[in-house]
Design an enzyme around this catalytic site. Structure first.
Site, PDB file in Angstrom:
ATOM      1  N   LYS A 107      -0.702 -15.971 -34.302  1.00 14.74           N
ATOM      2  CA  LYS A 107      -0.862 -17.397 -33.960  1.00 14.74           C
ATOM      3  C   LYS A 107      -1.932 -17.504 -32.883  1.00 14.74           C
ATOM      4  O   LYS A 107      -2.121 -16.578 -32.095  1.00 14.74           O
ATOM      5  CB  LYS A 107       0.453 -17.967 -33.417  1.00 14.74           C
ATOM      6  CG  LYS A 107       0.559 -19.473 -33.543  1.00 14.74           C
ATOM      7  CD  LYS A 107       1.049 -19.876 -34.920  1.00 14.74           C
ATOM      8  CE  LYS A 107       1.001 -21.365 -35.125  1.00 14.74           C
ATOM      9  NZ  LYS A 107       1.696 -21.746 -36.363  1.00 14.74           N
ATOM     10  N   TRP A 139       3.602 -36.259 -43.857  1.00 12.65           N
ATOM     11  CA  TRP A 139       3.014 -36.943 -45.010  1.00 12.65           C
ATOM     12  C   TRP A 139       3.403 -36.264 -46.326  1.00 12.65           C
ATOM     13  O   TRP A 139       3.884 -36.912 -47.263  1.00 12.65           O
ATOM     14  CB  TRP A 139       1.484 -36.990 -44.827  1.00 12.65           C
ATOM     15  CG  TRP A 139       0.684 -37.342 -46.035  1.00 12.65           C
ATOM     16  CD1 TRP A 139       0.541 -38.575 -46.593  1.00 12.65           C
ATOM     17  CD2 TRP A 139      -0.090 -36.440 -46.842  1.00 12.65           C
ATOM     18  NE1 TRP A 139      -0.272 -38.508 -47.692  1.00 12.65           N
ATOM     19  CE2 TRP A 139      -0.675 -37.210 -47.869  1.00 12.65           C
ATOM     20  CE3 TRP A 139      -0.345 -35.063 -46.796  1.00 12.65           C
ATOM     21  CZ2 TRP A 139      -1.500 -36.645 -48.838  1.00 12.65           C
ATOM     22  CZ3 TRP A 139      -1.172 -34.497 -47.770  1.00 12.65           C
ATOM     23  CH2 TRP A 139      -1.742 -35.289 -48.766  1.00 12.65           C
ATOM     24  N   ASP A 195      -2.822 -25.904 -37.659  1.00 19.32           N
ATOM     25  CA  ASP A 195      -1.488 -26.187 -37.111  1.00 19.32           C
ATOM     26  C   ASP A 195      -1.663 -27.552 -36.423  1.00 19.32           C
ATOM     27  O   ASP A 195      -2.627 -28.278 -36.730  1.00 19.32           O
ATOM     28  CB  ASP A 195      -1.063 -25.076 -36.129  1.00 19.32           C
ATOM     29  CG  ASP A 195       0.427 -25.131 -35.779  1.00 19.32           C
ATOM     30  OD1 ASP A 195       1.237 -24.637 -36.572  1.00 19.32           O
ATOM     31  OD2 ASP A 195       0.796 -25.689 -34.722  1.00 19.32           O
TER      32      ASP A 195
HETATM   33  O1  2IT Z   1       3.241 -22.677 -38.845  1.00 15.21           O
HETATM   34  C1  2IT Z   1       2.645 -22.355 -39.871  1.00 15.21           C
HETATM   35  O2  2IT Z   1       3.182 -21.669 -40.751  1.00 15.21           O
HETATM   36  C2  2IT Z   1       1.260 -22.798 -40.030  1.00 15.21           C
HETATM   37  N1  2IT Z   1       0.755 -23.481 -39.157  1.00 15.21           N
HETATM   38  C3  2IT Z   1       0.456 -22.384 -41.233  1.00 15.21           C
HETATM   39  C4  2IT Z   1      -0.097 -21.018 -41.059  1.00 15.21           C
HETATM   40  C5  2IT Z   1      -1.047 -20.572 -42.120  1.00 15.21           C
HETATM   41  O3  2IT Z   1      -1.621 -19.481 -41.922  1.00 15.21           O
HETATM   42  O4  2IT Z   1      -1.243 -21.265 -43.120  1.00 15.21           O
END
Ligand code: 2IT
Length: 444
Positions: free
Chosen positions: A124, A241, A164
């Protein structure tokens, strides 16, 4: 393993990282038995190794606003665990971003990605940059500065970021463009890309669609469905959405959405052009939902969250810890049927405890919202194959993945009474996959 000792040690090592410690505690509490039944985990120090990120990069992000003023933000990438594939996980731009939040998100991502059945490790990243009120050019300059550091450690086979909170197609475009220039290669280094340059159909809808496919399976275990159900949703971004679209398609009625300014209650249901309007609201970049009330004659409740609304199904879709113990008690008092986190760790531990104690179905974020990253995995596959699947094909694969995740939760989460503890099920299924890979790859 001794949960208390592990938590005490971690609190000493990482004081004040509350969200990270919260996420770790939830997982290790539920995997304790499985861990102790498999001596190879203890012998290989799996728990001590899995709770620490492989590495963290922190960097300065200087940029200039439209008036020529210089700003400095902090950028991060947490490469948490690469046992089953390249690091994979979103980038969050929000003023609340700090290391604790990104470590919690990265930790969750390990197990979520394992659940998708696809080969992706957990990571992340993000920054405390606030996109609210910023012009396109300011956002572009910020993204370029962010990538001047990040590009060194990401790549299609090493670490593949995505969006994100605060990062959608626009930001991905600017970050990808900078990577392409610096690395001199056009590869699938990001997911959530634009359609004409490697993006997958259905990716924008995937988190919301996947969540509703998962909840549909939860309801089906009771012989129930979305038909005629009232659904309270928080948030109004991409995830909310997508969820609203799919709930409506399956015959449910979405009655709330929310923003930082308060929530909308629309007794007639948020459907059709009202769902399209969510995208318009988001595009104004003011982060408010109030204009919906005037436009469609609905109620606006300033500064409040939607959880006191009577509903059959509650879906937190905004951010972590947005539904607390009191909210959960209110939902239970209102006879809620099911609560599912579409946001990551959307419920506090007290809320989860209240819901589970009352034997109400509870879906944890790492299972419920895994459709987003799963579709990112499908985008990576298409990029590697250098082709593009039709929307139906992606949607079908997403649907199957969500059903498989549901099966895994039932396999490891069903108790003697028949109640399915999805928290336990998801944690054990995800953990076993990653821990086994770590054992097989040696202490490294
Ligand atoms: O929290 C999540 O799973 C995301 N923000 C998507 C992460 C991704 O690599 O598509």
């Amino acid at each position: 393993m001794n949960v208390e000792k592990i938590m005490n040690d971690l609190e000493k090592k990482h004081p004040g990282e509350v969200e990270y410690l919260q996420a770790v505690k939830e997982v290790i509490e539920t995997i304790e038995d499985v861990y102790n039944e498999n001596p190879q985990f203890e012998a290989n120090g799996i728990i001590e190794r899995i709770v620490e990120p492989d590495r963290i990069l922190t960097f300065k992000v200087p940029w200039t606003d439209d008036q020529g003023k210089v700003h400095v933000n902090i950028g991060y990438r947490v490469q948490f665990n690469g046992a089953i594939g390249p690091y994979k996980g979103g980038i969050r731009f929000h003023p609340s971003v700090n290391l604790s939040i990104l470590k919690f998100l990265g930790f969750e991502q390990i197990f979520k990605n394992a659940l998708t059945t696809l080969p992706m490790g957990g990571g992340k990243g993000g920054s405390d940059f606030n996109t609210r009120g910023r012009s396109d050019r300011e956002i572009m300059r910020f993204c370029q500065s962010f990538m001047l550091e990040l590009w060194r450690i990401v790549g299609p086979e090493t670490d593949v970021p995505a969006g994100d909170i605060g990062v959608s197609g626009k930001e991905i475009g600017y970050m990808f463009g900078t990577y392409k220039k610096l690395a001199q290669e056009h590869t699938g280094v990001f997911t959530g890309k634009g359609r004409t340059w490697g993006g997958s159909l259905i990716r924008p809808e995937a988190t919301g669609f996947g969540a509703i496919y998962f909840v549909k399976e939860m309801l089906a275990t009771k012989g129930d469905s979305f038909k005629g159900k009232t659904v309270a949703i928080s948030g109004f971004g991409n995830v909310a959405w997508g969820a609203a679209l799919k709930v409506t398609e399956l015959g449910g009625k979405v009655i709330t959405i929310s923003g930082p300014d308060g929530y909308i209650y629309d007794k007639n249901g948020i459907s059709g052009e009202k769902i399209d309007y969510m995208l318009e609201l988001r595009a104004t970049n003011n982060d408010v939902v109030e204009p919906y009330a005037q436009k469609f004659g609905a109620e606006f409740h300033k500064g409040k969250k939607p959880w006191n609304t009577k509903c059959d199904i509650a879906l937190p879709c905004a951010t972590q810890n947005e539904l607390n113990g009191d909210d959960a008690k209110q939902l239970v008092a209102n006879n809620v049927l099911l609560v599912a986190e579409v946001s990551n760790m959307g419920c506090t531990p007290e809320a989860v405890e209240t819901i589970i104690e009352n034997k109400i179905f509870f879906g944890p974020g790492k299972a419920v919202n895994a459709g987003g990253v799963a579709t990112s995995g499908l985008e990576m596959t298409q990029n590697t194959m250098k082709l593009s699947w039709a929307a139906e094909e992606v949607d079908e694969k997403l649907h199957k993945i969500m059903c498989d995740i549901h099966d895994a939760c039932v396999k490891y989460g069903k108790d003697e009474t028949g109640y399915i503890n999805y928290v336990k099920g998801a944690n054990i299924a995800g953990f076993l996959k990653v821990a086994t890979a770590m054992v097989e790859q040696g202490v490294i």
